[in-house]
Write an enzyme that holds these catalytic residues in place. Sequence first.
Site, PDB file in Angstrom:
ATOM      1  N   SER A 143       3.791  -0.851   8.123  1.00  0.00           N
ATOM      2  CA  SER A 143       2.698  -0.705   8.542  1.00  0.00           C
ATOM      3  C   SER A 143       2.926   0.239  10.015  1.00  0.00           C
ATOM      4  CB  SER A 143       2.249  -1.999   9.109  1.00  0.00           C
ATOM      5  OG  SER A 143       0.894  -1.973  10.134  1.00  0.00           O
ATOM      6  N   TYR A 157       3.365 -10.257  13.828  1.00  0.00           N
ATOM      7  CA  TYR A 157       3.149  -9.373  12.943  1.00  0.00           C
ATOM      8  C   TYR A 157       4.129  -7.937  13.066  1.00  0.00           C
ATOM      9  CZ  TYR A 157       0.692  -6.179   9.582  1.00  0.00           C
ATOM     10  OH  TYR A 157       0.528  -5.329   8.252  1.00  0.00           O
TER      11      TYR A 157
HETATM   12  P1  NAP Z   1      -4.244  -8.439   1.073  1.00  0.00           P
HETATM   13  O1  NAP Z   1      -5.633  -7.604   0.767  1.00  0.00           O
HETATM   14  O2  NAP Z   1      -4.761  -9.665   1.845  1.00  0.00           O
HETATM   15  O3  NAP Z   1      -3.426  -8.414  -0.111  1.00  0.00           O
HETATM   16  C1  NAP Z   1      -2.357  -9.261  -0.119  1.00  0.00           C
HETATM   17  C2  NAP Z   1      -1.548  -9.341  -1.357  1.00  0.00           C
HETATM   18  O4  NAP Z   1      -0.216 -10.024  -1.066  1.00  0.00           O
HETATM   19  C3  NAP Z   1      -2.626 -10.320  -2.304  1.00  0.00           C
HETATM   20  O5  NAP Z   1      -2.086  -9.840  -3.463  1.00  0.00           O
HETATM   21  C4  NAP Z   1      -1.691 -11.541  -2.118  1.00  0.00           C
HETATM   22  O6  NAP Z   1      -1.984 -12.376  -3.427  1.00  0.00           O
HETATM   23  C5  NAP Z   1      -0.333 -11.373  -2.093  1.00  0.00           C
HETATM   24  N1  NAP Z   1       0.354 -12.282  -1.282  1.00  0.00           N
HETATM   25  C6  NAP Z   1       0.423 -12.760  -0.001  1.00  0.00           C
HETATM   26  N2  NAP Z   1       1.309 -13.561   0.252  1.00  0.00           N
HETATM   27  C7  NAP Z   1       2.297 -13.599  -0.748  1.00  0.00           C
HETATM   28  C8  NAP Z   1       3.246 -14.414  -1.095  1.00  0.00           C
HETATM   29  N3  NAP Z   1       3.899 -15.257  -0.423  1.00  0.00           N
HETATM   30  N4  NAP Z   1       3.779 -14.064  -2.325  1.00  0.00           N
HETATM   31  C9  NAP Z   1       3.428 -13.154  -3.465  1.00  0.00           C
HETATM   32  N5  NAP Z   1       2.031 -12.551  -3.092  1.00  0.00           N
HETATM   33  C10 NAP Z   1       1.599 -12.681  -1.732  1.00  0.00           C
HETATM   34  O7  NAP Z   1      -3.466  -7.528   2.008  1.00  0.00           O
HETATM   35  P2  NAP Z   1      -3.427  -5.731   2.145  1.00  0.00           P
HETATM   36  O8  NAP Z   1      -4.243  -5.350   3.305  1.00  0.00           O
HETATM   37  O9  NAP Z   1      -3.559  -5.263   0.786  1.00  0.00           O
HETATM   38  O10 NAP Z   1      -1.968  -5.651   2.751  1.00  0.00           O
HETATM   39  C11 NAP Z   1      -1.065  -5.357   1.710  1.00  0.00           C
HETATM   40  C12 NAP Z   1       0.358  -5.102   2.637  1.00  0.00           C
HETATM   41  O11 NAP Z   1      -0.104  -3.837   3.431  1.00  0.00           O
HETATM   42  C13 NAP Z   1       0.971  -6.065   3.472  1.00  0.00           C
HETATM   43  O12 NAP Z   1       2.288  -5.951   3.636  1.00  0.00           O
HETATM   44  C14 NAP Z   1       0.341  -5.398   5.014  1.00  0.00           C
HETATM   45  O13 NAP Z   1       0.916  -5.903   6.144  1.00  0.00           O
HETATM   46  C15 NAP Z   1       0.171  -4.079   4.762  1.00  0.00           C
HETATM   47  N6  NAP Z   1      -0.631  -3.135   5.491  1.00  0.00           N
HETATM   48  C16 NAP Z   1      -1.947  -3.383   5.419  1.00  0.00           C
HETATM   49  C17 NAP Z   1      -2.581  -2.591   6.230  1.00  0.00           C
HETATM   50  C18 NAP Z   1      -4.479  -2.586   5.937  1.00  0.00           C
HETATM   51  O14 NAP Z   1      -5.190  -1.996   6.742  1.00  0.00           O
HETATM   52  N7  NAP Z   1      -4.849  -3.296   4.836  1.00  0.00           N
HETATM   53  C19 NAP Z   1      -2.355  -1.736   7.124  1.00  0.00           C
HETATM   54  C20 NAP Z   1      -0.955  -1.802   7.262  1.00  0.00           C
HETATM   55  C21 NAP Z   1      -0.010  -2.475   6.714  1.00  0.00           C
HETATM   56  P3  NAP Z   1      -1.979 -14.090  -3.075  1.00  0.00           P
HETATM   57  O15 NAP Z   1      -2.755 -14.366  -2.023  1.00  0.00           O
HETATM   58  O16 NAP Z   1      -2.726 -14.509  -4.292  1.00  0.00           O
HETATM   59  O17 NAP Z   1      -0.487 -14.424  -3.013  1.00  0.00           O
END
Ligand code: NAP
Length: 258
Positions: A143, A157
């Site tokens: 991130s 985080y």
């Molecule tokens: P999201 O929409 O909440 O999706 C998260 C995904 O991770 C879901 O598929 C969830 O499925 C899975 N997950 C969560 N805990 C898990 C576990 N213990 N084991 C296996 N799967 C797990 O999140 P996102 O926004 O796409 O974020 C994805 C990644 O990008 C993260 O690492 C986040 O830190 C990073 N990120 C996101 C943003 C942003 O703006 N969205 C910015 C910077 C970084 P289940 O809940 O069914 O397990």
Amino acid sequence: MFDLQSTSVVVTGGSKGIGRGIAAVFASAGANVAIAARSTAELDSVVAELDALGSGKVLGIQTDVTDPVACAELAASVVDAFGGIDVVCANAGIFPEAPLATMTPAQLAEVLDVNVKGNVFTVQACLDALIASGRGRVILTSSITGPITGFPGWSHYGASKAAQLGFMRTAAIELAPHGITVNAVLPGNIFTEGLADMGEDYIAGMTKAIPAGALGKPEDIGHLAAFLATVEAGYITGQAIAVDGGQVLPESPDALNT
Ligand code: NAP
């Protein structure tokens, strides 16, 4: 050039948001894609969606990345189904709010368990297969928060996302002799299910802070992941690359108002 046809790809957190976007880009390029997450209902619907995109196979495997045994089972299932693993996108992550003054040990542990240990367990589980591939690729979803910026309520985080880069740099050195590269994508604010949960005020404020004038799409991260996965990107390793519409660039809010 840039051929990902029949490449075997694992995407953790592939059932939603950025992971689904990464999986969609690989599936569209003809790769065989395995997505992993905890909820099977979401996995099943995304597998059907990805299946329609390309000529490769698509698999959904229920996995909790905090459990090393489950990660080993994930890797074994993918090797069984696709014949090996070439690319691991360790993307599963969580971002619950916890101000420092009231953060509990359990809240800290949960974020570090999923975001840091989950990455390490995923890569370790896939390591033998990546070595056997001869051109293994590890792509971590970190991130901008932590490595570059901060935001009140997300100190745990930020620490977890910066820790991923520490892991990346040494893993990149250890795995280079096997032809494996390890890189990290640093998303800015990407419109996902997880980000939508942060509320409209958060999203409006962030949109104003982005020179490009809009939040990113999950596929914006997928396109960089796909490039890093190619044979042609084989000399790039240990790098952290922001994909953020320029969000980290302004020195002050005034820089956006001129
Ligand atoms: P999201 O929409 O909440 O999706 C998260 C995904 O991770 C879901 O598929 C969830 O499925 C899975 N997950 C969560 N805990 C898990 C576990 N213990 N084991 C296996 N799967 C797990 O999140 P996102 O926004 O796409 O974020 C994805 C990644 O990008 C993260 O690492 C986040 O830190 C990073 N990120 C996101 C943003 C942003 O703006 N969205 C910015 C910077 C970084 P289940 O809940 O069914 O397990």
